[in-house]
Scaffold this motif. Structure first.
Motif, mmCIF file in Angstrom:
data_model
loop_
_atom_site.group_PDB
_atom_site.id
_atom_site.type_symbol
_atom_site.label_atom_id
_atom_site.label_comp_id
_atom_site.label_asym_id
_atom_site.label_seq_id
_atom_site.Cartn_x
_atom_site.Cartn_y
_atom_site.Cartn_z
ATOM 1 N N VAL A 94 67.012 38.592 18.030
ATOM 2 C CA VAL A 94 66.631 37.761 18.131
ATOM 3 C C VAL A 94 65.494 38.458 19.645
ATOM 4 O O VAL A 94 64.810 38.071 19.927
ATOM 5 C CB VAL A 94 66.565 36.474 17.721
ATOM 6 C CG1 VAL A 94 66.343 35.428 18.257
ATOM 7 C CG2 VAL A 94 66.702 36.663 16.331
ATOM 8 N N THR A 95 66.964 37.644 20.862
ATOM 9 C CA THR A 95 66.570 38.128 22.093
ATOM 10 C C THR A 95 65.944 39.421 22.251
ATOM 11 O O THR A 95 65.013 39.152 23.169
ATOM 12 C CB THR A 95 68.048 38.509 22.605
ATOM 13 O OG1 THR A 95 68.908 37.675 22.710
ATOM 14 C CG2 THR A 95 68.227 38.598 24.067
ATOM 15 N N LEU A 97 63.754 40.396 20.860
ATOM 16 C CA LEU A 97 62.025 39.805 20.424
ATOM 17 C C LEU A 97 61.573 39.064 20.744
ATOM 18 O O LEU A 97 60.609 39.398 21.478
ATOM 19 C CB LEU A 97 62.097 39.332 18.743
ATOM 20 C CG LEU A 97 62.433 40.948 17.771
ATOM 21 C CD1 LEU A 97 63.213 40.111 16.239
ATOM 22 C CD2 LEU A 97 61.549 42.020 17.851
ATOM 23 N N LEU A 98 62.377 37.984 21.368
ATOM 24 C CA LEU A 98 61.682 37.649 22.283
ATOM 25 C C LEU A 98 61.480 37.857 24.189
ATOM 26 O O LEU A 98 61.300 37.218 24.685
ATOM 27 C CB LEU A 98 62.564 35.781 22.928
ATOM 28 C CG LEU A 98 62.695 35.169 21.366
ATOM 29 C CD1 LEU A 98 63.522 33.463 21.198
ATOM 30 C CD2 LEU A 98 60.812 34.583 20.851
ATOM 31 N N THR A 99 62.162 38.744 24.131
ATOM 32 C CA THR A 99 62.033 39.021 25.856
ATOM 33 C C THR A 99 61.424 40.660 25.760
ATOM 34 O O THR A 99 60.956 41.124 27.228
ATOM 35 C CB THR A 99 63.132 39.014 26.495
ATOM 36 O OG1 THR A 99 64.021 40.210 25.310
ATOM 37 C CG2 THR A 99 64.126 38.056 26.735
ATOM 38 N N ARG A 100 60.866 41.240 24.676
ATOM 39 C CA ARG A 100 60.039 41.966 25.049
ATOM 40 C C ARG A 100 59.130 42.247 25.880
ATOM 41 O O ARG A 100 58.833 43.398 26.716
ATOM 42 C CB ARG A 100 59.686 42.469 23.807
ATOM 43 C CG ARG A 100 60.090 43.094 22.557
ATOM 44 C CD ARG A 100 59.787 43.298 21.273
ATOM 45 N NE ARG A 100 59.004 43.097 20.767
ATOM 46 C CZ ARG A 100 58.071 42.774 20.056
ATOM 47 N NH1 ARG A 100 58.146 43.652 18.761
ATOM 48 N NH2 ARG A 100 57.269 41.732 19.022
ATOM 49 N N LYS A 108 63.869 36.606 31.813
ATOM 50 C CA LYS A 108 65.273 38.007 30.356
ATOM 51 C C LYS A 108 66.152 36.778 30.165
ATOM 52 O O LYS A 108 67.118 36.776 29.235
ATOM 53 C CB LYS A 108 65.245 38.828 30.511
ATOM 54 C CG LYS A 108 63.793 39.407 30.569
ATOM 55 C CD LYS A 108 63.903 41.467 31.171
ATOM 56 C CE LYS A 108 63.065 42.401 30.892
ATOM 57 N NZ LYS A 108 62.403 42.871 29.186
ATOM 58 N N ILE A 111 66.022 33.133 28.436
ATOM 59 C CA ILE A 111 66.170 33.429 27.735
ATOM 60 C C ILE A 111 67.209 33.753 26.834
ATOM 61 O O ILE A 111 67.298 33.465 25.647
ATOM 62 C CB ILE A 111 65.087 34.248 27.101
ATOM 63 C CG1 ILE A 111 63.466 33.780 27.757
ATOM 64 C CG2 ILE A 111 64.796 34.635 25.808
ATOM 65 C CD1 ILE A 111 62.126 34.812 27.952
ATOM 66 N N SER A 112 67.778 35.198 27.047
ATOM 67 C CA SER A 112 69.195 35.212 26.648
ATOM 68 C C SER A 112 70.368 34.415 26.591
ATOM 69 O O SER A 112 70.957 34.321 25.762
ATOM 70 C CB SER A 112 69.428 36.736 27.614
ATOM 71 O OG SER A 112 70.796 36.800 27.397
ATOM 72 N N VAL A 115 69.419 32.021 23.447
ATOM 73 C CA VAL A 115 69.349 32.401 22.447
ATOM 74 C C VAL A 115 70.690 32.290 22.067
ATOM 75 O O VAL A 115 71.848 31.813 21.215
ATOM 76 C CB VAL A 115 68.754 33.768 22.783
ATOM 77 C CG1 VAL A 115 69.194 34.407 20.676
ATOM 78 C CG2 VAL A 115 67.007 33.497 21.964
#
Length: 185
Positions: A94-95, A97-100, A108, A111-112, A115
């Protein structure tokens, strides 16, 4: 006629090497801090490496393997091998996918952190709730009065502080690394 015995490409060999190195580092850190790395109150500093998944999907595999190896000595045994590893793969996936498409390292890491501290610890709290309720060897009581939701909540609240500390330490290290090494490559 194709030759299927060609040597591995440099990029593939590099990826395999990086996967192995990160998995080994995760497991080694966890082994060194083993007395505080397991249980409903834990400080698993190696969890700070979860931030790497924000840079490259290969680290999802690395961290999953590292957690599996580290959890081989877990008091929960097979429950931690399966659910701890699966939880890591889910939260780092999920991390990733959300930070690509995020380019700023601080974003980053934020967000990590979110999550891992929410989804990751929710999964781990569910694992501990399950283990305790089936009477698994090595399971600890949550101390909560009430049903499954109260137990889950008590485990979650006990896990988050140590995880956040680990993520802050790891965030500083990964941020510094991102400034000197291209973690996406």
């Amino acid at each position: 006629m194709e030759n299927n015995n060609l040597p591995t490409s440099p990029n593939k060999a590099r990826n395999i090497t990086l996967v192995a190195i990160v998995a080994a580092i995760y497991a080694a850190i966890t082994f060194v801090i083993q007395p505080i790395a397991f249980g409903p109150v834990q400080l698993r500093v190696s969890e700070g490496l979860n931030h790497l998944a924000a840079w490259n999907k290969r680290y999802i595999i690395s961290l999953g393997i590292g957690v599996l190896i580290a959890n081989l000595v877990s008091p929960l045994g097979w429950i931690d091998w399966i659910f701890g590893t699966l939880g890591t793969v889910i939260m780092t996936g999920v991390t990733y996918l959300l930070t690509r498409r995020v380019t700023q390292p601080i974003i980053k890491i934020l967000i990590s952190t979110f999550v891992v501290a929410t989804l990751g610890m929710a999964i781990l709290a569910a694992e501990f709730t399950f283990a305790f309720n089936i009477g698994a060897h090595g399971a600890s009581p949550s101390g909560a009065k009430g049903g499954l939701l109260a137990q889950w909540g008590a485990y979650y609240v006990s896990l988050v502080p140590g995880e956040v500390v680990s993520l802050i330490i790891g965030g500083i290290v990964v941020y510094a690394l991102s400034k000197i090494i291209n973690l996406e490559r």
